[in-house]
Design a protein around this motif. Structure first.
Motif, PDB file in Angstrom:
ATOM      1  N   ASN A  75      -9.083   6.225   2.425  1.00 19.78           N
ATOM      2  CA  ASN A  75      -9.784   7.501   2.344  1.00 19.78           C
ATOM      3  C   ASN A  75      -8.859   8.694   2.156  1.00 19.78           C
ATOM      4  N   THR A  76      -7.562   8.506   2.425  1.00 20.67           N
ATOM      5  CA  THR A  76      -6.614   9.612   2.234  1.00 20.67           C
ATOM      6  C   THR A  76      -5.339   9.192   1.517  1.00 20.67           C
ATOM      7  N   ALA A  77      -5.070   7.910   1.413  1.00 21.56           N
ATOM      8  CA  ALA A  77      -3.815   7.459   0.784  1.00 21.56           C
ATOM      9  C   ALA A  77      -3.725   7.920  -0.661  1.00 21.56           C
ATOM     10  N   SER A  78      -2.539   8.313  -1.078  1.00 25.69           N
ATOM     11  CA  SER A  78      -2.336   8.707  -2.472  1.00 25.69           C
ATOM     12  C   SER A  78      -2.095   7.468  -3.325  1.00 25.69           C
ATOM     13  N   ALA A  79      -2.225   7.639  -4.612  1.00 28.31           N
ATOM     14  CA  ALA A  79      -2.058   6.524  -5.540  1.00 28.31           C
ATOM     15  C   ALA A  79      -0.639   5.966  -5.505  1.00 28.31           C
ATOM     16  N   THR A  80       0.338   6.793  -5.167  1.00 27.99           N
ATOM     17  CA  THR A  80       1.736   6.361  -5.172  1.00 27.99           C
ATOM     18  C   THR A  80       2.239   5.986  -3.781  1.00 27.99           C
ATOM     19  N   SER A  81       1.356   5.906  -2.814  1.00 26.68           N
ATOM     20  CA  SER A  81       1.775   5.592  -1.453  1.00 26.68           C
ATOM     21  C   SER A  81       2.235   4.150  -1.338  1.00 26.68           C
ATOM     22  N   ALA A  82       3.092   3.893  -0.350  1.00 23.23           N
ATOM     23  CA  ALA A  82       3.531   2.526  -0.085  1.00 23.23           C
ATOM     24  C   ALA A  82       2.341   1.647   0.306  1.00 23.23           C
ATOM     25  N   PHE A  83       1.376   2.227   0.955  1.00 20.30           N
ATOM     26  CA  PHE A  83       0.166   1.519   1.369  1.00 20.30           C
ATOM     27  C   PHE A  83      -0.583   1.000   0.142  1.00 20.30           C
ATOM     28  N   ALA A  84      -0.817   1.883  -0.827  1.00 17.23           N
ATOM     29  CA  ALA A  84      -1.536   1.482  -2.050  1.00 17.23           C
ATOM     30  C   ALA A  84      -0.740   0.449  -2.831  1.00 17.23           C
ATOM     31  N   ASN A  85       0.561   0.534  -2.784  1.00 15.86           N
ATOM     32  CA  ASN A  85       1.400  -0.365  -3.590  1.00 15.86           C
ATOM     33  C   ASN A  85       1.251  -1.830  -3.195  1.00 15.86           C
ATOM     34  N   VAL A  86       0.934  -2.103  -1.920  1.00 13.58           N
ATOM     35  CA  VAL A  86       0.890  -3.499  -1.479  1.00 13.58           C
ATOM     36  C   VAL A  86      -0.486  -4.129  -1.649  1.00 13.58           C
ATOM     37  N   MET A  87      -1.497  -3.343  -2.009  1.00 14.84           N
ATOM     38  CA  MET A  87      -2.844  -3.884  -2.118  1.00 14.84           C
ATOM     39  C   MET A  87      -3.047  -4.599  -3.457  1.00 14.84           C
ATOM     40  N   GLY A  88      -3.791  -5.680  -3.421  1.00 15.54           N
ATOM     41  CA  GLY A  88      -4.098  -6.403  -4.649  1.00 15.54           C
ATOM     42  C   GLY A  88      -5.256  -5.785  -5.403  1.00 15.54           C
ATOM     43  N   ILE A  89      -6.208  -5.211  -4.678  1.00 16.69           N
ATOM     44  CA  ILE A  89      -7.292  -4.413  -5.247  1.00 16.69           C
ATOM     45  C   ILE A  89      -7.201  -3.034  -4.620  1.00 16.69           C
ATOM     46  N   GLU A  90      -7.268  -1.998  -5.454  1.00 15.35           N
ATOM     47  CA  GLU A  90      -7.228  -0.629  -4.948  1.00 15.35           C
ATOM     48  C   GLU A  90      -8.647  -0.228  -4.530  1.00 15.35           C
ATOM     49  N   GLY A  91      -8.842  -0.100  -3.220  1.00 20.18           N
ATOM     50  CA  GLY A  91     -10.152   0.249  -2.688  1.00 20.18           C
ATOM     51  C   GLY A  91     -10.186   1.691  -2.223  1.00 20.18           C
ATOM     52  N   LEU A  92     -11.071   2.483  -2.799  1.00 23.47           N
ATOM     53  CA  LEU A  92     -11.138   3.908  -2.472  1.00 23.47           C
ATOM     54  C   LEU A  92     -12.398   4.209  -1.674  1.00 23.47           C
ATOM     55  N   ASN A  93     -12.211   4.803  -0.507  1.00 22.04           N
ATOM     56  CA  ASN A  93     -13.332   5.296   0.290  1.00 22.04           C
ATOM     57  C   ASN A  93     -13.567   6.755  -0.056  1.00 22.04           C
ATOM     58  N   TYR A  94     -14.614   7.036  -0.815  1.00 16.68           N
ATOM     59  CA  TYR A  94     -15.085   8.380  -1.154  1.00 16.68           C
ATOM     60  C   TYR A  94     -14.174   9.143  -2.099  1.00 16.68           C
ATOM     61  N   GLN A  95     -12.936   8.727  -2.256  1.00 15.70           N
ATOM     62  CA  GLN A  95     -12.005   9.462  -3.118  1.00 15.70           C
ATOM     63  C   GLN A  95     -12.392   9.376  -4.592  1.00 15.70           C
ATOM     64  N   GLY A  96     -13.086   8.301  -4.970  1.00 20.03           N
ATOM     65  CA  GLY A  96     -13.419   8.123  -6.378  1.00 20.03           C
ATOM     66  C   GLY A  96     -14.374   9.161  -6.907  1.00 20.03           C
ATOM     67  N   GLU A  97     -15.405   9.461  -6.127  1.00 23.65           N
ATOM     68  CA  GLU A  97     -16.385  10.452  -6.562  1.00 23.65           C
ATOM     69  C   GLU A  97     -15.967  11.871  -6.202  1.00 23.65           C
ATOM     70  N   GLY A  98     -14.919  12.000  -5.384  1.00 18.78           N
ATOM     71  CA  GLY A  98     -14.509  13.307  -4.894  1.00 18.78           C
ATOM     72  C   GLY A  98     -15.144  13.581  -3.556  1.00 18.78           C
ATOM     73  N   LEU A  99     -14.373  14.029  -2.606  1.00 20.79           N
ATOM     74  CA  LEU A  99     -14.878  14.238  -1.242  1.00 20.79           C
ATOM     75  C   LEU A  99     -15.818  15.435  -1.190  1.00 20.79           C
ATOM     76  N   GLY A 100     -16.970  15.245  -0.541  1.00 20.18           N
ATOM     77  CA  GLY A 100     -17.919  16.337  -0.370  1.00 20.18           C
ATOM     78  C   GLY A 100     -18.385  16.910  -1.695  1.00 20.18           C
ATOM     79  N   ASN A 101     -18.336  18.217  -1.816  1.00 19.39           N
ATOM     80  CA  ASN A 101     -18.778  18.868  -3.050  1.00 19.39           C
ATOM     81  C   ASN A 101     -17.706  18.895  -4.136  1.00 19.39           C
ATOM     82  N   SER A 102     -16.522  18.376  -3.828  1.00 15.44           N
ATOM     83  CA  SER A 102     -15.448  18.348  -4.824  1.00 15.44           C
ATOM     84  C   SER A 102     -15.722  17.281  -5.882  1.00 15.44           C
TER      85      SER A 102
END
Length: 546
Positions: A190-217
């Motif tokens: 929900n907050t990790a950036s695309a270049t984070s070490a956390f994202a780098n180790v995942m086999g599937i990139e799973g985004l919580n709410y970030q894909g559509e933009g948080l709230g009215n963003s």
């Protein structure tokens, strides 16, 4: 889907004598995780139309019951869902057995936290000692289930923005790969950036709410993740978090496709209710309409897991004094909210269907603007108000509902005629109804097993003299039973109703209420369920236990 399942029989013998056998159900299928196309099952593209699911079964509580979960899966399947996320814990084994049999894909999840706590008594206390044995046991238990397509190793983990996120994530990834190299690890970020070490180790990139933009963003994270991980599939591991109370409509209605819930914006704090126009979300969430815009704009996104399929006990955002959540597409009792039909229109686009909202019984709104919305996969729709056309509309790009926002209420009838490809597609009608005159009782199944576990879900609707549901009826109804069975619980789907679930008496909510019936172990014969309400004739339904 209708999967083919097989059984492997393992036999242990000593000499010529069999001393033990074990049967393992399994399926044969291939999975491809394509960064540009999404998920392919047996070589065929499958858009992920999923829901996140808490473990409770509504008024039954958290103890597992096969029929109760099967009913939930049937409702989700009718909507067009094809995938389930076990948020955020390993499911009961029977969950996966049902998913295998009914053809759902499963995002199988184990951890909601790692070493950093979310609450004082959570898994962080034992992570160091138990993360490895638990993860290995979890995968070994579940890996023969063909429904499982991904291993969820974390949800909104506090470490996702630190170096520890990469270190611990890599440690957990190693365990996953060692136990099952055929399905990748993933996590809800929900907050990790695309270049984070956390994202780098995942086999599937799973985004919580970030894909559509948080709230009215409208600032979508999909492009950044796709650019940083061009070889990895992306999906929305948790989407929407729109809120609503079934059958409740609050005015005025936002003119946009998304709004943050609050007083004057779809929320009624005094009644602890949220408008069912399905446009009002949490501060981090988005309406389904806004989610769909982001997914359609970036066609490499594999799909979504909506938060949530059903309302669940706890987390009653935005009204913390309520008993249960407002997030569900379906309410706690299993009654469909209007949102069900918005997803059905998208996920079963080949189904001729039109759904009008709101109801059309507003004696206190005569002459006032009462917007009318229609959910349908049609490309055109014409609304008639008391026989007069309110206009024929074409559904434009990035529009997922038809809206007539200037309709003024007058008692009578709404009727919509929808069109697809120039041909009539589907119709729907909403009428002004009269006063409560009787109760209508139905059972989801009248023939049930007398094994002490099977269930029948009995619905009572408060209707007028013509048999139409009275949309704001709150009559008190009492259930009684004769024969070899028991009333296990009742519910009405109202998050603010604190009547205890085992109570045989309960108010209807938006015209409906539910009683769950269980036959006694060894039962055989008729079970008669009766519903009675002051001033109305009682009614009953007969179940047959065998």
């Amino acid at each position: 889907q209708k999967p083919n399942l097989y059984v492997a029989v393992t036999t242990v013998a000593v000499g010529n004598a069999t001393v033990d056998t074990y049967e393992t159900s399994f399926g044969i299928r291939s999975l491809t995780y394509d960064a540009n196309r999404g998920l392919l099952v047996n070589g065929e593209y499958v858009y992920v139309q999923g829901t996140c699911n808490h473990h409770d079964l509504g008024s039954l509580g958290t103890a597992f019951n096969t029929r109760a979960l099967e009913r939930q899966f049937e409702i989700l399947g009718e909507m067009g869902a094809n995938a389930l996320r076990t948020s955020h814990n390993p499911p009961a084994p029977e969950f996966l057995e049902l998913a295998d049999r009914l053809g759902f894909l499963v995002y199988d999840e184990i951890f909601d936290c790692w070493k950093t706590q979310k609450v004082s008594n959570d898994f962080h206390l034992i992570f160091d000692d138990w993360s490895e044995p638990d993860l290995r046991s979890f995968i070994r238990r579940d890996r023969n289930h063909p429904s499982v397509v991904a291993w969820g190793i974390g949800n909104e983990i506090p470490e996702q923005n630190s170096a520890a996120g990469g270190t611990i994530g890599n440690y957990l990834r190693g365990i996953v790969v060692a136990e099952d190299a055929t399905r990748p690890p993933t996590a809800g970020m929900n907050t990790a950036s695309a270049t984070s070490a956390f994202a780098n180790v995942m086999g599937i990139e799973g985004l919580n709410y970030q894909g559509e933009g948080l709230g009215n963003s409208n600032n979508s994270a999909y492009p950044a993740f796709h650019s940083a991980h061009p070889d990895k599939m992306i999906w929305s591991s948790e989407s929407s978090s729109v809120l609503s109370t079934r059958g409740t409509y609050i005015f005025p209605v936002t003119s946009g496709n998304n709004a943050i819930v609050g007083t004057g914006s779809g929320g009624d704090a005094s009644a602890s209710q949220v408008s069912a126009y399905e446009l009002y979300a949490t501060s981090w969430g988005s309406s389904p309409d806004k989610v769909f815009v982001g997914q359609d704009r970036y066609d490499y996104v594999a799909g979504e897991f909506v938060w949530t399929g059903f309302d669940y006990i706890g987390e009653p955002t935005p009204y913390d004094k309520s008993r249960s959540s407002y997030f569900g597409i379906v309410d706690l009792a299993g009654f469909k909210k209007d949102r069900f039909y918005l997803y059905q229109a998208r996920w079963r686009a080949d189904l001729p269907m039109a759904h009008i909202l709101p109801h059309w019984t507003w004696p206190d709104r005569v002459g006032q603007v009462t917007p009318v919305h229609v959910f349908s996969s049609a490309d055109e729709a014409e609304l008639f108000v008391n026989g007069k056309s309110a206009g024929r509309k074409k559904r434009g790009e990035s529009q997922y509902r038809f809206r007539w926002d200037d309709v003024k209420y007058a008692a009578g009838e709404l009727r919509v005629v929808t069109y697809k490809g120039g041909e009539e597609w589907a119709t729907d009608t909403k009428k002004t109804v009269g006063a409560a005159a009787k109760l209508n009782i139905t059972a989801d199944r009248t023939n049930i097993a007398g094994d002490g576990y099977d269930l029948s879900f009995v619905t009572v609707a408060v209707v007028d003299a013509n048999g139409d549901i009275v949309p704001r009826a709150s009559n008190n109804v009492t259930f009684s039973i004769t024969g070899p069975g028991k009333i296990v619980s009742t519910d009405n789907g109202n998050p603010a109703d604190f009547t205890v679930f085992p109570s045989p008496s309960r108010q209807a909510f938006s015209g409906l209420l539910l009683s769950i019936i269980r036959p006694n172990a060894g039962a055989s014969g008729d079970i008669v369920v009766t519903a009675a309400s002051p001033g109305l004739p009682s009614t009953s339904v007969t179940l047959h236990a065998t």
